[in-house]
Design an enzyme around this catalytic site. Structure first.
Site, PDB file in Angstrom:
ATOM      1  CD  GLU A 174      -2.824   0.650   7.362  1.00 57.40           C
ATOM      2  OE1 GLU A 174      -2.003  -0.239   7.669  1.00 57.40           O
ATOM      3  OE2 GLU A 174      -3.104   0.920   6.177  1.00 57.40           O
ATOM      4  CD  GLU A 216      -5.305  -1.164   2.880  1.00 55.74           C
ATOM      5  OE1 GLU A 216      -4.395  -1.581   2.147  1.00 55.74           O
ATOM      6  OE2 GLU A 216      -5.344  -0.015   3.337  1.00 55.74           O
ATOM      7  CE1 TYR A 265      -8.492   0.205  -0.926  1.00 61.08           C
ATOM      8  CE2 TYR A 265      -9.279  -1.911  -0.141  1.00 61.08           C
ATOM      9  CZ  TYR A 265      -8.742  -0.661   0.114  1.00 61.08           C
ATOM     10  OH  TYR A 265      -8.457  -0.304   1.394  1.00 61.08           O
ATOM     11  CG  HIS A 324     -10.229   4.122  -0.543  1.00 60.03           C
ATOM     12  ND1 HIS A 324      -9.099   4.737  -1.050  1.00 60.03           N
ATOM     13  CD2 HIS A 324      -9.766   3.234   0.373  1.00 60.03           C
ATOM     14  CE1 HIS A 324      -8.022   4.251  -0.465  1.00 60.03           C
ATOM     15  NE2 HIS A 324      -8.386   3.328   0.402  1.00 60.03           N
ATOM     16  CB  CYS A 380      -3.689  -0.179  -5.023  1.00 60.06           C
ATOM     17  SG  CYS A 380      -4.899  -0.713  -3.792  1.00 60.06           S
ATOM     18  CB  CYS A 397      -0.884  -0.031   1.247  1.00 61.05           C
ATOM     19  SG  CYS A 397      -1.724   1.532   1.567  1.00 61.05           S
ATOM     20  CB  CYS A 423      -5.052   6.135  -3.154  1.00 65.26           C
ATOM     21  SG  CYS A 423      -3.647   5.086  -3.410  1.00 65.26           S
ATOM     22  CB  THR A 472      -3.820   4.204   5.042  1.00 67.58           C
ATOM     23  OG1 THR A 472      -4.596   3.048   5.337  1.00 67.58           O
ATOM     24  CG2 THR A 472      -2.814   3.874   3.960  1.00 67.58           C
TER      25      THR A 472
HETATM   26 FE1  SF4 Z   1      -3.263   1.792  -0.058  1.00 70.86          FE
HETATM   27 FE2  SF4 Z   1      -4.621   0.884  -2.173  1.00 70.86          FE
HETATM   28 FE3  SF4 Z   1      -5.825   2.481  -0.361  1.00 70.86          FE
HETATM   29 FE4  SF4 Z   1      -3.930   3.398  -2.064  1.00 70.86          FE
HETATM   30  S1  SF4 Z   1      -5.962   2.595  -2.593  1.00 70.86           S
HETATM   31  S2  SF4 Z   1      -4.112   3.844   0.105  1.00 70.86           S
HETATM   32  S3  SF4 Z   1      -2.536   1.672  -2.167  1.00 70.86           S
HETATM   33  S4  SF4 Z   1      -5.016   0.410  -0.030  1.00 70.86           S
HETATM   34 FE    FE Z   2      -7.087   1.486   1.921  1.00 73.13          FE
END
Ligand code: SF4
Ligand code: FE
Length: 487
Positions: free
Chosen positions: A257, A447, A296, A292, A299, A100, A104, A191
């Site tokens: 985190e 996560e 995902y 968000h 990422c 991660c 983002c 995060t």
């Molecule tokens: Fe982390 Fe993915 Fe959330 Fe970006 S979108 S903060 S990489 S979990």
């Molecule tokens: Fe996240």
């Protein structure tokens, strides 16, 4: 140009004065702390690749506010193409970090707060939107990393914020005064909090008029003296404190985190973007979550690419790559991973403009995307563990590999195919361990389940967006049901 280099980003964080605790100790300099540094490296890569000609087209864009070249992480999406570029950028960074990279959350928060503040102003005759845009301009000009802070501790889940035995279980306004507001509470699972310059706080659930004090959104510098950061543990995290770079599995990058306590933090009015408008808390949560959940589909797919590559190498290194069941498992992993990507792209291309011109993803498809993310990385991890074999969790330590008394035995008996050095085989197994059950599993597995909302949160939105009535009409038309005119 507003783009920082990775070195400038790291230097800028060094100037900050966080109140931070890691493994029970107050830490003055988090930038060089061995537990924190890999997570900082992951954020720093978002700055580094913006200057790399191979990747800058994805990581840079033109600000809709100033016309300047800025980081996409500080950008308000202006089209479906922007939403697609975001997903592609996140897949790329997942591939490059296998973790991660944290930045983002802030990007998703600014996009949600942008349209939400405009709509509050339209209803309540407030001035939040212009304040927010003035603040965002600064973020773009400084190329700051923003921590989008949504998740409250929540205490007793059967009770609303104002019904809690402890009123601080949700972040709240404790005082309104002439020059600003005082807030108290905490945000959990934050995060990348210690790698951020700014905190953008938002409510975590839809709120009623009884919970007006909890309807608050604002930004504060991340080193505000009233903020206390308590660093989260990860499986096998103390391997980062050992010498060497094999046993950690991913030596350069990680995520983090924190529990962030807001101990009576003062926020001046120009940084307050919601103050009591409880009727908009639900909208804000829904939009942030949708952005968000789209993230995902980028990422986690990038990290999945690394895991599939690692599993494929593990098979090659022990001579099993030609077995048909191994090939089929790799195909299944790819199918699952690309399905997640397809969902990320689909909710982006079906995006639509909000009242400010900022584009929002398709809510139904974004929630379907994240619902799949709560499942597929688990299956991909299971298949990777299957291919890796038991050695992944029984092999000796890196120090045994450098001890002359044991190294020859390890080199001899842990070798797979004779052309591959034993150390390469062990490195790949440690990477798979990292991603499936080690420190990296925080970002890739748990996560995937709980980040951006737990599975049930997506099912609620899917149920709301499904439009069963319209589907019933389709079925009636095909079945020849004409209500009100009996045959
Ligand atoms: Fe982390 Fe993915 Fe959330 Fe970006 S979108 S903060 S990489 S979990
Ligand atoms: Fe996240």
């Amino acid at each position: 140009m507003a783009l920082k280099t990775a070195a400038e980003y790291i230097d800028s964080l060094r100037q900050m004065k966080f109140t931070a605790y890691v493994l029970g100790e107050r830490v003055g300099n988090t930038v060089d702390h061995p537990l924190v540094r890999p997570s900082l490296n992951a954020v720093a890569l978002t700055y580094e690749l913006a200057h790399d000609p191979s990747y800058s087209a994805l990581l840079r864009t033109t600000s809709s506010l100033t016309g300047e070249t800025i980081s996409r992480f500080c950008h308000l999406h202006q089209s479906p193409a922007d939403l697609v570029a975001k997903v592609k950028m996140l897949r790329l960074l997942g591939q490059k970090t296998a973790t991660c990279f944290q930045r983002c959350v802030g990007m998703d928060a600014i996009n949600a707060v942008d349209s939400m503040t405009f709509e509050i102003d339209r209803t309540h005759d407030t001035v939040y939107h212009q304040r927010f845009r003035a603040w965002l301009r600064q973020m773009q000009e400084q190329d700051w990393t923003i921590d989008g802070a949504m998740t409250d501790p929540k205490g007793d889940r059967s009770k609303s914020p104002s019904q809690q035995a402890d009123p601080d279980m949700y972040l709240r306004i404790v005082k309104e005064q002439a020059d600003g507001i005082m807030v108290r509470g905490a945000k959990v699972h934050q995060t990348g909090a210690l790698n951020s310059h700014e905190i953008l706080a938002m409510p975590t659930i839809a709120l009623s008029a009884h919970d007006r004090a909890y309807a608050v959104a604002f930004a504060v510098p991340a080193d505000n003296p009233g903020l206390i950061y308590i660093y989260g543990r990860q499986a096998s995290d103390t391997r980062k404190l050992e010498q060497g770079n094999l046993d950690v599995g991913n030596a350069r990058f990680g995520g983090h985190e924190c529990l962030v306590v807001f101990d009576d933090v003062f926020v001046p009015w120009e940084r307050v973007f919601m103050c009591g408008e409880h009727d908009f808390a639900g909208v804000l949560v829904e939009r942030f979550a949708a952005y968000h959940r789209q993230s995902y589909g980028g990422c986690k797919v990038g990290v999945g690419d690394v895991l599939i590559g690692a599993a494929s190498l593990a098979a090659e290194y022990n001579g099993a790559s030609r077995a048909s069941h191994v090939k089929d498992k790799l195909i299944e992993m790819t199918h699952l991973n690309e399905t997640l990507y397809a969902c990320g792209l689909a909710c982006s291309t079906e995006g639509h403009p909000t009242a400010t011109g900022t584009y929002l993803v398709d809510l139904l498809l974004a929630n379907v995307c994240k619902q799949n993310v709560t499942r597929f990385p688990y299956e991909i991890s299971r298949l990777a563990e299957d291919i890796a074999g038991g050695l992944m969790v029984t092999m000796p330590a890196e120090r045994d590999l450098s001890n002359p008394a044991t190294k020859p035995w390890l080199d001899k008996y842990l070798q797979g195919v004779s052309t591959v050095p034993t150390e390469h085989r062990l490195r790949i197994l440690r990477l798979i361990e990292n991603l499936t059950i080690g420190a990296g599993a925080v970002g890739y597995r748990t996560e995937s389940m709980h980040g951006a909302g737990s599975p049930q949160a997506q099912r609620i939105v899917i149920g709301r967006q499904a439009d069963f009535a319209a589907k019933q009409e389709l079925a009636k038309a095909i079945a020849g049901i004409k209500e009100g005119c009996e045959a």
